[in-house]
Design an enzyme around this catalytic site. Structure first.
Site, short mmCIF file in Angstrom:
data_model
loop_
_atom_site.label_atom_id
_atom_site.label_comp_id
_atom_site.label_asym_id
_atom_site.label_seq_id
_atom_site.Cartn_x
_atom_site.Cartn_y
_atom_site.Cartn_z
N CYS A 285 49.98 35.03 14.31
CA CYS A 285 50.09 35.76 15.57
C CYS A 285 49.10 36.91 15.69
O CYS A 285 48.35 37.02 16.66
CB CYS A 285 51.52 36.24 15.79
SG CYS A 285 52.08 37.56 14.67
N HIS B 6 55.94 40.29 15.52
CA HIS B 6 55.25 39.28 16.32
C HIS B 6 54.49 39.93 17.48
O HIS B 6 54.94 40.90 18.07
CB HIS B 6 56.25 38.25 16.86
CG HIS B 6 55.58 37.06 17.46
ND1 HIS B 6 54.92 36.11 16.70
CD2 HIS B 6 55.42 36.65 18.76
CE1 HIS B 6 54.40 35.18 17.50
NE2 HIS B 6 54.69 35.50 18.75
N HIS C 65 50.16 33.13 22.69
CA HIS C 65 50.33 33.54 21.30
C HIS C 65 50.28 32.36 20.34
O HIS C 65 50.27 31.19 20.74
CB HIS C 65 51.67 34.28 21.14
CG HIS C 65 52.88 33.42 21.32
ND1 HIS C 65 54.09 33.68 20.72
CD2 HIS C 65 53.09 32.29 22.06
CE1 HIS C 65 54.98 32.77 21.07
NE2 HIS C 65 54.41 31.91 21.88
#
Length: 344
Positions: free
Chosen positions: A259, A308, A320
């Site tokens: 990420c 994240h 993402h």
């Protein structure tokens, strides 16, 4: 005539063996009757547990990324210090050679001053601390000795700093190894769970993931949200060019990403350097807590521990790298726990 002889009785050993065997058989029967059949998790239960393990793996991945970034930074700093020490030692040697030349000239003109003899055979720090000795030196010698003293102190400080950083580097390498094992352990545990599924269940789960990847990598309605800036727009365009690339823990492009690897890579393509980890990226700009104020290219931080991150894509969507088994794709922000946005 019928025999009235008493039948032979079994030996004590035989009785013991038979009794033990009978008892074991009874115990096994009782256990079999009372034991609950082993429960096999269904496909949805396995998926839920696997998703949780993937989330835990991502948390460990961001810690791994942080340790790796720290290791690289320390290695560069140590290399720079070691280069400085080497150059400083050369300078110190030249200063000492220069003072030696002064002593040689003094000798030729009538003998070496006792104060210079003292310096050449001992620590100049002790030498300079004696004011009476300073009176015996020429101004040129005083200047040379002070330069040597300053350089020695500087080198001692740099060597001490290098020693501390080497210890820190060793600890960081240990942390890096531990986090790598933790990530691999979570992924292995997830794979073990997946292996309990039947071939049909595995195929169904794979088909679900494929559909999620396919539907989320296709063009979605992003609305008409403006970009946060020209560079944010460039970063978002770079990330869009990687849609469909696989998630790989610790990867930061150009063919696979985790990420924070995606977001840091995307901004690098726009000429902007941001930190490597999601936790550090959370502090890389101005925080935006109102989702309605987000603009395309803003970083979006998820979950309480900031493990994240993605890029705001408009219309409540984030672009993402989700988790192991998925690819770079769009996803509704409502699927995750939004914390805040960050405008770079």
């Amino acid at each position: 005539m019928a025999s009235h002889r008493r039948p032979k009785q079994p030996s004590r050993t035989r009785v013991t063996v038979l009794t033990t065997a009978a008892a074991a058989a009874v115990a096994l029967s009782a256990n079999a009757a009372n034991a609950a059949p082993s429960e096999k998790l269904g496909k949805d239960e396995v998926k839920a547990k696997v998703d949780k393990l993937y989330e835990q793996a991502e948390q460990a991945t961001e810690k791994y990324n942080g340790a790796k970034e720290k290791q690289q930074k320390l290695q560069k700093e140590i290399s720079t210090i070691q280069d400085n020490v080497a150059r400083g030692q050369q300078e110190l040697n030249k200063l000492r050679d220069g003072l030696g030349s002064l002593a040689t000239a003094q000798y030729r003109s009538g003998g070496i001053d006792s104060s210079v003899q003292l310096f050449l055979s001992s620590n100049p720090d002790d030498f300079l601390d004696k004011a009476s000795t300073l009176d015996q030196l020429s101004s040129q010698q005083v200047e040379a000795l002070k330069k040597i003293q300053d350089k020695q102190r500087e080198l001692a400080q740099e060597r001490a700093e290098a020693t501390d950083k080497l210890k820190d580097l060793a600890a960081t390498r240990t942390e890096l190894g531990n986090k790598k094992k933790e990530v691999q352990g979570k992924l292995a545990e997830a794979q073990k769970l997946l292996n309990t599924l039947t071939a049909k269940e595995k195929a169904a789960l794979a088909a679900e993931q494929a559909r999620a990847n396919r539907s989320s990598t296709e063009r979605v309605d992003l609305g008409d949200a403006p970009p946060a800036s020209d560079r944010a727009s460039a970063a978002f365009s770079a990330a869009q060019s990687k849609i469909g690339s696989p998630y790989v823990y610790g990867a930061s492009g150009p063919s696979s990403f985790d990420c924070s690897g995606l977001t840091s890579w995307a901004y690098a393509q726009a000429g902007v350097s941001i930190p490597r980890t999601s936790e550090a990226q959370a502090n890389a700009g101005t925080r935006i807590y109102d989702q309605s104020q987000l603009k395309v290219g803003d970083l979006v931080i998820f979950y309480g521990d900031f493990h994240h991150v993605g890029l705001y894509a408009g219309n409540g969507q984030v672009l993402h790298a989700p988790h192991t088994g998925a690819v770079v794709r769009y996803e509704a922000m409502s699927n995750m726990t939004f914390e805040f946005g960050v405008r770079i």
